[in-house]
Design an enzyme around this catalytic site. Sequence first.
Site, PDB file in Angstrom:
ATOM      1  N   SER A  50      41.643  22.507  28.739  1.00 14.88           N
ATOM      2  CA  SER A  50      43.081  22.656  28.787  1.00 14.88           C
ATOM      3  C   SER A  50      43.643  23.520  27.658  1.00 14.88           C
ATOM      4  O   SER A  50      44.765  23.990  27.761  1.00 14.88           O
ATOM      5  CB  SER A  50      43.750  21.278  28.725  1.00 14.88           C
ATOM      6  OG  SER A  50      43.437  20.643  27.502  1.00 14.88           O
TER       7      SER A  50
ATOM      8  N   SER B  41      38.072  20.270  26.453  1.00 15.97           N
ATOM      9  CA  SER B  41      39.271  21.114  26.466  1.00 15.97           C
ATOM     10  C   SER B  41      39.350  22.152  25.352  1.00 15.97           C
ATOM     11  O   SER B  41      40.205  23.033  25.393  1.00 15.97           O
ATOM     12  CB  SER B  41      40.526  20.249  26.420  1.00 15.97           C
ATOM     13  OG  SER B  41      40.794  19.757  27.702  1.00 15.97           O
TER      14      SER B  41
ATOM     15  N   LYS C 150      48.275  24.299  19.867  1.00 16.55           N
ATOM     16  CA  LYS C 150      48.389  23.863  21.267  1.00 16.55           C
ATOM     17  C   LYS C 150      49.652  23.018  21.403  1.00 16.55           C
ATOM     18  O   LYS C 150      49.935  22.196  20.534  1.00 16.55           O
ATOM     19  CB  LYS C 150      47.145  23.049  21.625  1.00 16.55           C
ATOM     20  CG  LYS C 150      47.025  22.646  23.084  1.00 16.55           C
ATOM     21  CD  LYS C 150      45.725  21.871  23.306  1.00 16.55           C
ATOM     22  CE  LYS C 150      45.512  21.494  24.754  1.00 16.55           C
ATOM     23  NZ  LYS C 150      44.241  20.748  24.952  1.00 16.55           N
TER      24      LYS C 150
END
Lengths: 486, 472
Positions: free
Chosen positions: A156, A180, A81
């Site tokens: 996210s 997330s 990420k």
Amino acid sequence: MNNSELIAKGSIKEIREAVINGKLHTVELVNCFIQRIKNNRINSFISLYEDNALKRAEELDKKLKNRGKPGKLFGIPYAVKDNIAVKGYEVTCASKMLKNYKATYNATVINRLNDEDAIFLGKTNLDEFAMGSSTETSYFGTTLNPWDNSRVPGGSSGGSAAAIASGESVFALGSDTGGSIRQPAAFCGVTGLKATYGCVSRFGLVAFASSLDQVGPIGRSAEDLELIFSIISGFDKKDTTTKRIENYKVSGPTKRKFNIAYTNDIFSEEISPDIKGNILSILNLLKEEGHNISEVAFNFSKHSVPVYQILSCSEASSNLARYDGIRYGYQTKSYKSLLELYNRSRGEGFGEEVKRRILFGTYILMAKNNALYTSSFKVSRLIRENLENIFTEYDVFITPTTFNPPFKIGEIIDDPIRMHHSDAFTSICNLSGNPGISIPLGLTGNNLPIGMQIIAKRFDENNLFQFAKYIQSITDYHKCLPEEVK
Amino acid sequence: MYKATIGIEVHSQIKTRSKMFCGCKVEFLSAPNTNICSICMGEPGVLPYTNEKAILLAIRAALALNAQINKKSVFARKNYYYPDLTKGYQITQSVPLAENGYVVINTENGEKKITIHRIHIEEDTGKLFHTNDKVSMIDFNRSGVPLLEIVTDPVIENEKEAISYLKRLRQIIRYIDISGADMEKGQFRCEPNISVSKDNRRGIKTEVKNLNSLKAVEKAIKYEIERQITILEKGGKIIQQTMLWDEKEQVTKTMRSKEGIAEYRYFKEPDLIPLIITNEMINEQKELIPELPQSKFNRLVKEYNIGINEAEILIDNPRLSNYFEKSIEKGCGIKESLGWITTDIMGILNKSEKKFSYLKITPQHLADLYKYIENKIINMNIAKNILHEIAFTGEPVDKYIKSKNLIQITDTKSIEKIIDEILEENPTEVKRYLKGNNKLFGFFVGQAMKKMGGKANPTIVNKLLKDILNRR
Ligand SMILES: [Zn+2]
């Protein structure tokens, strides 16, 4: 399994063995994933470091030839990420603010993965500074859900979850502040872990809300995640909030009977019938297998979101203060005073949702609003105590991961309250510190993935994995792939 | 009658090799921005980790300041924007390391306890340099250097007490070796807050910043007290505000008023676990605390029966008082040692601008000199000359006296001969003396001493001169 099946569906253990036994060359394996990433149309990656990955693969092939000892993740490609630092590469946080910012050091988790011979592929998309539940707030555009391109992958860590679902990596790192990792894992039909707070080093994770953030893996199965967890977890002197606990040992298979609690929230009208149906059917299956199943009244799902918003935004307002346009990151073109430099750089560099949360958090932290902040702490303490109570009697606690299957892109982006509401079940674990894993639980009538969240006692990942692996041994949900990937 | 009430906030750097929350060197002579890393530059994703050495030194300070140490203290963030602050917040403590301490000072009315409200650890900021109207530069070498904040209760009544407190505090910090506490280097910074009132209620206070010397502190407090009284006398009101001391104009000027006082949005620092202080840490530091200034002061006065001013000079530098005591132990006279140390040695050091550590004269030297004086082999003036000569060579007194042939002339025959000679050479003065100008006696002594290279025993010279003149 032939090589292409192995690459698409194999476990880390299986792929590693094939590579070590020479059935599959590391370079060939990595190339395969690189091609998939290059051909993708779902915008799961922000950056791909093809040359670096291939160079690394060649090094590993050489190491094998020279009879070097292969690491536990030998040759396994992974994605990260884009809010986790990898030295020498951009870490954008999907924000204009850090668009060209390159990390000057490695996150602890990255060092630990590389030490086991894993291969870093590139950086995945996310909501700006991990603030969002749909990856729609990314400066680099929305990631599409691999199961239905008109829908969001969740957020996210939407890029990481979508990358796994579409076979672009064997596993990926995400970060989880209020869900997330778990929510996008559920939306993309993959498995995602948020470990107990204090198990995984946050050093190198760009902070959103420090007391809630945890780095965690997203992957193909609980078995894979457990292996990753055993590698990335443990004390780190660079993160004083990590606990000095014994090295995690991967759990063996079990025939034990579990004491399973599930939340009465399942019967709430807010839960989509598909999710309710699938959870009830797995509970039935578990009952038939002789496990002890009980419904538990859990009254905190309504409170978790406001409390989570107050605490996370407060910390975020402080954590994001360093982006002032002076030392690094976006700086406005022209300014006449220091105040203007701050206002313009931050005003132009941050997106809407980030600004909304900074403003809210700044307001909460003002001395006059102290009561809101301290009472939120009390509520999270109560949630922790309540869960502790549940775990005196039960091994695991089951909730849906989300109320609904993935929603349409643009459907709720202009309704922040509704968007935030999707964190209700997952943020419980962040507030209490407990570990939670989301595992896929099949599809809705419309072919959309569904997830189920399993929560365990703090620092009892062993139990959590044992149970999750057990479910994945009696079901095939985690093996479902989107049409395109098959 | 107005009464002033003063509290003082002191920031003292803690002398560690590395910074408070990262591994960077603490070094003040380095080129700008050379002692920096991702942590003290507040780069995305970094976390602070605590410097244990700084914590141990802070514990030592808290103990030396008679404070109660909190077994669990909590770090907090003080949020504000300024270019010298890399993270947009400063890490400080909400639950302080220690509370309720005190420092004893000497006042005209005897000893007074200045009570300390709290002592906590925090990090320093970078340094801003304004080169001209358009360009400012930032040096982050200081960013993250450990600081100890020491806050008194408002119990100080005037500028004299304030200075006594600051001097004593600085001495303590130097005695326990946690900082050089050099104000000019910014290692020791004071911010007094001042109010005046006619009754027991505290008036509205102002805080004064930009004080770079004790002189400035003294003047600023005095100025601020007078300024406030003048306003109140005219029927005006004091505004709560922060003032800046203007060294050029010798006045305080408004920096920001209460409306402008920042909202710091304090909250617990989530990146650091609470600081746990164990009994072992406390005991270990207790052992390292030497005799502190006030006890030393009292002991010196009592044991050696020396004056208050001399005792203050001696304790200001623990090495000086140790030196004094060593010399007595070696056999030097108290009065002589005190005189040599406080005037000659201090003078030599001041004049040469050298530090005490460069001095080569040892307490043994003083004891030896004293022995020569006692035995009337040399006189005091010669002794003082010797001190100057051997200050930075450390030549043994014996050797020096022999090599320079400085042994006192006590032989009356040779002295008489010299006296005769100078009387012969100065007939006019002799006549005037004999006519009653007694002042000329000193002139003859001087001439005789000069002729004997200062080596004659002055007592003998005096006696013989008197005898010879009387005979005329
Ligand atoms: Zn540093």
